[in-house]
Write a protein that holds these residues in place. Sequence first.
Motif, PDB file in Angstrom:
ATOM      1  N   VAL A 178     -13.658  39.725  18.630  1.00  0.00           N
ATOM      2  CA  VAL A 178     -13.330  41.106  18.289  1.00  0.00           C
ATOM      3  C   VAL A 178     -13.427  42.000  19.515  1.00  0.00           C
ATOM      4  N   SER A 181     -10.510  41.334  21.892  1.00  0.00           N
ATOM      5  CA  SER A 181      -9.217  41.785  21.380  1.00  0.00           C
ATOM      6  C   SER A 181      -9.052  43.293  21.445  1.00  0.00           C
ATOM      7  N   VAL A 182     -10.114  44.037  21.787  1.00  0.00           N
ATOM      8  CA  VAL A 182     -10.003  45.490  21.848  1.00  0.00           C
ATOM      9  C   VAL A 182      -9.104  45.913  23.000  1.00  0.00           C
ATOM     10  N   SER A 225      -8.917  45.531  15.329  1.00  0.00           N
ATOM     11  CA  SER A 225     -10.000  44.585  15.628  1.00  0.00           C
ATOM     12  C   SER A 225     -10.874  44.365  14.400  1.00  0.00           C
TER      13      SER A 225
END
Length: 411
Positions: A178, A181-182, A225
């Motif tokens: 997470v 993926s930001v 996210s």
Amino acid sequence: MNVPHPKPSPTAAAFRRGGGRLPRTVHPGAWWLWALGLATAASRTTNPLLLALLLAVAGFVVANRRGDAPWALAFRMYLFLGLFIIVMRVLFRIVFGAGAASGHVLVDLPEIPLPAWAAGIHLFGPVALEHVLGGFYDGLRLATMIVCLGAANALASPKRMLKAVPAALYEVGAAVVVALSVAPQLVESVQRVRRARRLRGGAHKGMRALRSIAIPVLQDALDRSLALAAAMDSRGYGRNRHLPRAIRLLTGVLTLVGLIGVCVGVYALLDGSTPRYLGATMLPGGLLIAGIGFVLTGRRINRSIYLPDRWRPAEFAVAGCGLGTGALLYLTSRIDAGNLYPSLSPLAWPELAPLPVLALLVGVLPAWLAPPPPLTTPRIGDTVPAPDTSAVAPKAGPAGTGTTIREKSVR
């Protein structure tokens, strides 16, 4: 009659770029091992020529082997971050350490006196060339390490990396995925918001448009996210199986002790001032203990993987090139480190030696050894045109209607 030649499809174009290999996704672990090897090589030198060559190697591989996914567009962000690190490191040297500098003075700034409890800290003062170069070398080294990790983030899919995470680290893996993926989602969100503003006739540019872009971008990136985390949780990712408390305590202690040993061993290998036996014993021992803990902890995780990524010769070649670069530069630092750390007192020009240059050139080989990435959307100019129907005679319609039936072009 001149019939136009059809343009190649995206698959055919990628097939030619890959040297006759079909495009496919490389295992993300291979790209991360390659990037960690380059980052290790960057940590062993402050030579600006070698660091610039290392940046060129990482950029060349990314330009040739990245796809068109959102995370592949985040490499430019890491370049700007590296430039910011260099500028801030030089400014810190000028503001907080210039008064103690000696050598070729570039500018004599007025020094601000500090109280006695802040002895040893100088606020402004004479700025020497050696002091500025020292900050530039340190900042360039840190920026190069950041860019190498950014190259891995641009080449490897963070979502596919989640499948390669051991089952024992599913909570940590979910949090890391997470978090990783930001940044790619930020890049994609910026492009989407700017495209929407242009369609709505947004006239503001520069800093005036920051307010209307920043809030929607941050909200959209965080929502995407969190949606990924919610989707993983709704599909039962990381569902636990009941185990006795003693076994859970034992596996937790083994994993924690093993990871601490790995951290100490890696630090001992990267720091040239630590004894060699510390890194040679702590790193293998930590890996062994952590591996035992991972195996025992993974037994309580019920996880299924759909189409797992396999390690093929290309993956081993990519990982070997990165690790080989780090190993060769580490060996050079142990044998002859004179060219890896340019002298600042006395001031001398940085020089290049054949072995470090050869070690860095090994890291560029994945640009040809790795297969081309598959494209999710066709690139401009790679679309297959509709078949030419000008040479096909029109079919006559029903008698007396005066109409013809034309072929429909396939889109």
